[in-house]
Design an enzyme around this catalytic site. Structure first.
Site, PDB file in Angstrom:
ATOM      1  N   HIS A 110       0.802  -1.226   0.000  1.00 30.40           N
ATOM      2  CA  HIS A 110       0.000   0.000   0.000  1.00 30.40           C
ATOM      3  C   HIS A 110       0.839   1.282   0.000  1.00 30.40           C
ATOM      4  CE1 HIS A 110      -4.049  -1.752   0.357  1.00 30.40           C
ATOM      5  NE2 HIS A 110      -3.450  -2.718   1.028  1.00 30.40           N
ATOM      6  N   ASP A 170       0.261   4.359  -2.516  1.00 31.27           N
ATOM      7  CA  ASP A 170       0.129   5.767  -2.139  1.00 31.27           C
ATOM      8  C   ASP A 170       1.074   6.643  -2.969  1.00 31.27           C
ATOM      9  OD1 ASP A 170      -1.727   5.038  -0.271  1.00 31.27           O
ATOM     10  OD2 ASP A 170      -0.364   5.140   1.442  1.00 31.27           O
ATOM     11  N   GLU A 210      -8.821   5.181  -5.838  1.00 30.31           N
ATOM     12  CA  GLU A 210      -7.944   5.477  -6.971  1.00 30.31           C
ATOM     13  C   GLU A 210      -8.718   6.164  -8.087  1.00 30.31           C
ATOM     14  OE1 GLU A 210      -9.530   1.299  -7.611  1.00 30.31           O
ATOM     15  OE2 GLU A 210      -8.834   2.495  -5.924  1.00 30.31           O
TER      16      GLU A 210
END
Length: 282
Positions: free
Chosen positions: A144, A148, A174
């Site tokens: 993750h 990001d 997203e």
């Protein structure tokens, strides 16, 4: 003078006040005595009394008053500091509410609120939804934090590519919303292609010396006069679904007749359950 005196220590404040009081007492006593009795043997005794009495009265009173004033000045300074901190905290809260903390783009609520405010119905306007292709694979394969980083990179590309009058916000994980005021359909398609091309050709390295190609699908629609926001988002979402279904990494303009996004399975089951209940009832 008041500001300078307030900044002094209580002892210095008392000394200054006492000296002023003693001088005034001596001056007034001398003047009144000379006018009343003239210069005689008791004149200097009266002057001594005029000097001692203010000292006896003003020293304890001045110390107490100056200490209280000193405390009030400190309290006022702390209050100003607290007000300044509160203003900074309010600005931080306002920014957190209006902007996405990760990408720095508008938050979902702020994007939709500003969209409703800046819509100009007598001009051509474009609304588009941009969604990262296979973003789940990025999170699953690289983690993750890398996902990001990809979103942060997209935010930079949007700010570099779009005009300062355009609205862009992160409206989902997203998923990004973009509103282009005073923009025709052909211009909107060109801008969508520019965004798609910029993202695809931007170097993204999840790890050093590891290149990963980011692509996006874009669904766009023209903003018809007096059209409700829900309808606009539905049209753009339908165009986005079409772009995904056709293979991703492309821009699709909404047109009547495009197949809408399938409804969730649980929504489809509800009518079946209702039908069964009606059949059993009969």
């Amino acid at each position: 003078m008041n500001t300078t005196l307030s900044n002094l220590s209580p002892v210095r404040q008392t000394a200054i006040v006492t000296a002023i009081a003693a001088l005034l007492s001596v001056a007034l006593t001398s003047l009144m005595y000379l006018l009343s009795y003239g210069l005689d043997d008791r004149f200097w005794s009266a002057i001594n009394m005029a000097l001692v009495i203010p000292l006896v009265i003003t020293v304890p009173l001045g110390l107490h008053t100056s200490r209280q004033r000193f405390k009030l000045v400190g309290l006022a300074n702390r209050l100003q500091e607290a007000q300044s901190s509160l203003r900074e905290a309010n600005k931080a809260l306002e920014r957190r509410a209006n902007f996405d903390g990760l990408t720095g783009l508008l938050s979902r609520d702020s994007f939709f609120n500003q969209l409703d405010q800046v819509r100009v119905d007598n001009r051509a306007n474009i609304l588009m939804i941009v969604d990262v292709d296979h973003f789940k694979n990025i999170n699953d394969n690289f983690g993750h934090p890398v996902g990001d980083q990809a979103l942060i990179l997209l935010g930079k590309i949007f700010r570099k590519t779009l005009r300062h009058t355009d609205l862009v916000g992160r409206i989902g994980g997203e998923e990004f919303g973009i509103y282009l005021p005073d923009t025709s359909v052909p211009e909107g398609q060109i801008i969508g292609e520019i965004i798609r091309h910029e993202i695809e050709n931007t170097v993204f390295e999840p790890y050093p010396n590891m290149h990963h190609v980011l692509t996006v699908s874009v669904g766009l629609t023209d903003v018809a006069p007096h059209q409700q926001r829900a309808a606009l988002m539905g049209n753009a979402d339908t165009a986005l679904f079409t772009a995904k279904r056709r293979g991703r990494n492309q821009v699709v303009l909404f047109e009547p007749g495009l197949r809408t996004k399938p409804r969730p399975v649980h929504d489809k089951v509800k009518p079946l359950k209702s039908t069964m209940q009606r059949s059993n009832f009969r």
